[in-house]
Motif scaffolding. Structure first.
Motif, mmCIF file in Angstrom:
data_model
loop_
_atom_site.group_PDB
_atom_site.id
_atom_site.type_symbol
_atom_site.label_atom_id
_atom_site.label_comp_id
_atom_site.label_asym_id
_atom_site.label_seq_id
_atom_site.Cartn_x
_atom_site.Cartn_y
_atom_site.Cartn_z
ATOM 1 N N UNK A 11 26.538 -6.469 -30.753
ATOM 2 C CA UNK A 11 25.702 -7.471 -30.094
ATOM 3 C C UNK A 11 24.257 -7.008 -30.197
ATOM 4 N N UNK A 12 23.517 -7.635 -31.110
ATOM 5 C CA UNK A 12 22.151 -7.230 -31.429
ATOM 6 C C UNK A 12 21.167 -7.810 -30.415
ATOM 7 N N UNK A 13 20.337 -6.950 -29.760
ATOM 8 C CA UNK A 13 19.321 -7.485 -28.853
ATOM 9 C C UNK A 13 18.247 -8.247 -29.635
ATOM 10 N N UNK A 14 17.740 -9.329 -29.048
ATOM 11 C CA UNK A 14 16.650 -10.087 -29.667
ATOM 12 C C UNK A 14 16.005 -10.948 -28.608
ATOM 13 N N UNK A 15 14.933 -11.638 -28.977
ATOM 14 C CA UNK A 15 14.251 -12.537 -28.062
ATOM 15 C C UNK A 15 13.253 -11.836 -27.168
ATOM 16 N N UNK A 16 12.699 -12.554 -26.209
ATOM 17 C CA UNK A 16 11.694 -11.983 -25.302
ATOM 18 C C UNK A 16 12.244 -10.789 -24.538
ATOM 19 N N UNK A 40 25.568 -11.966 -32.204
ATOM 20 C CA UNK A 40 26.566 -11.208 -32.941
ATOM 21 C C UNK A 40 26.016 -10.818 -34.301
ATOM 22 N N UNK A 41 26.119 -9.545 -34.637
ATOM 23 C CA UNK A 41 25.549 -9.022 -35.876
ATOM 24 C C UNK A 41 26.586 -8.140 -36.568
ATOM 25 N N UNK A 42 26.723 -8.306 -37.885
ATOM 26 C CA UNK A 42 27.616 -7.457 -38.668
ATOM 27 C C UNK A 42 26.831 -6.274 -39.204
ATOM 28 N N UNK A 43 27.321 -5.057 -38.942
ATOM 29 C CA UNK A 43 26.736 -3.831 -39.478
ATOM 30 C C UNK A 43 27.640 -3.339 -40.589
ATOM 31 N N UNK A 44 27.126 -3.295 -41.815
ATOM 32 C CA UNK A 44 27.938 -2.920 -42.966
ATOM 33 C C UNK A 44 28.240 -1.426 -42.942
#
Length: 317
Positions: A279-284, A291-295
């Motif tokens: 779960x990638x942090x983003x935004x303000x 949801x982010x895939x890490x290869x």
């Protein structure tokens, strides 16, 4: 394919409406009510396909998405590239077990209701993400409705009175989202029956495909060559096609020299960290999560020997 599918769905809705009218004429209001529901479903399916973004998925990319879908933690409306979509696969997905929904009812001329319980290959998935309308889904942020399609030639007889020559929908999955997709997750089918894990697998595949095709670190998107004609001398407008290319090989990302393990100790070897979801942090203020895939990547100082954690037994004559 999409236009033909929408036309066939509307034609089937007209046919079923006529049957419903005849059912009322002979006092079968119960049958007419069921047919009316089918008419609404066909009309809704046609509208969904007409509004859909169109995706064509090659065999290798479908297998990549299926592999990544094995541990997708959740399905989120925010990850969908569009609220309506039709995703057609160059190679069919694994066959769908129809016994969980009591099989299919095929047609032989005027005779309908012929039972068919064999697994059915899945050649396409269509989805529609809408606001909740059912009281049971009132607390959900949205509802996703997924239809599974197969090519008509894969069935021994027609499924619908009027069906598209390219695709025919044969199963619908409805699920409030966001929804966890772990082993204990449940999916609510249209009849209100909690389904098995195969429904969860369809949702996980969609989520994996959505994320993988939109992740800048994993895929690049570019317009395709604008083709004209059908090869028979006819002319038509240019095709509006965007090609999404996933990286041709796994990336080997090295951490800086002197990297430390989570325990704080200094690493003296390198090891492979398996690709995983995060779960990638983003935004303000980085307060939001996506949801982010890490290869796969190599962890450890540059130049250190690579260690493996798996032991393989080679059994041979």
């Amino acid at each position: 394919m999409a236009r033909a599918l929408a036309r066939a769905s509307r034609a089937e809705a007209v046919r079923l409406a006529g049957v419903a009218q005849r059912s009322r004429a002979i006092g079968r209001d119960d049958l007419a009510a069921a047919l009316d529901a089918s008419v609404r479903g066909m009309e809704r399916g046609a509208a969904d396909v007409e509004a859909a973004e169109l995706f064509w998925v090659t065999g290798p990319m479908a297998r990549l998405a299926m592999d990544a879908s094995q541990d997708v933690p959740a399905i989120l409306a925010a990850d969908a590239p569009a609220a309506h979509g039709l995703m057609v696969f160059a190679e069919p997905l694994p066959p769908w077990d129809t016994t969980g929904t009591d099989g299919l009812a095929l047609r032989d001329g005027q005779r309908a209701g012929i039972p068919y319980h064999d697994p059915v290959p899945v050649d396409a998935l269509s989805w529609a993400i809408t606001a909740p309308t059912h009281p049971a889904h009132a607390q959900a942020g949205a509802v996703i409705r997924v239809e599974l399609h197969t090519r008509p030639e894969r069935l021994p007889l027609p499924l619908l009175g009027h069906q598209c020559p390219f695709l025919v929908p044969f199963t619908t999955i409805t699920q409030p989202i966001p929804a966890a997709l772990d082993a204990g997750g449940t999916v609510l089918a249209p009849a209100g029956v909690v389904s098995a894990s195969d429904h969860i697998g369809v949702l996980a595949l969609l989520e994996a495909a959505w994320v993988l095709m939109s992740a800048p670190a994993l895929a690049t998107t570019a317009p395709a060559a604008r083709a004209r004609g059908h090869g028979n001398g006819s002319r038509r407008g240019p095709c509006d096609v965007s090609v999404i290319d996933v990286r041709p090989a796994r990336r080997a990302r090295l951490e800086p020299d002197g990297a430390t393990a989570p325990s704080g100790r200094r690493l003296t070897t390198r090891h492979v960290v398996r690709g995983h979801w995060t779960h990638q942090p983003h935004g303000p203020g980085r307060a939001l999560r996506r949801l982010q895939w890490v290869d796969d990547y190599l962890r450890g100082p540059d130049g250190a020997p690579i260690t493996t954690r798996d032991h393989v037994w080679a059994w041979r004559h």
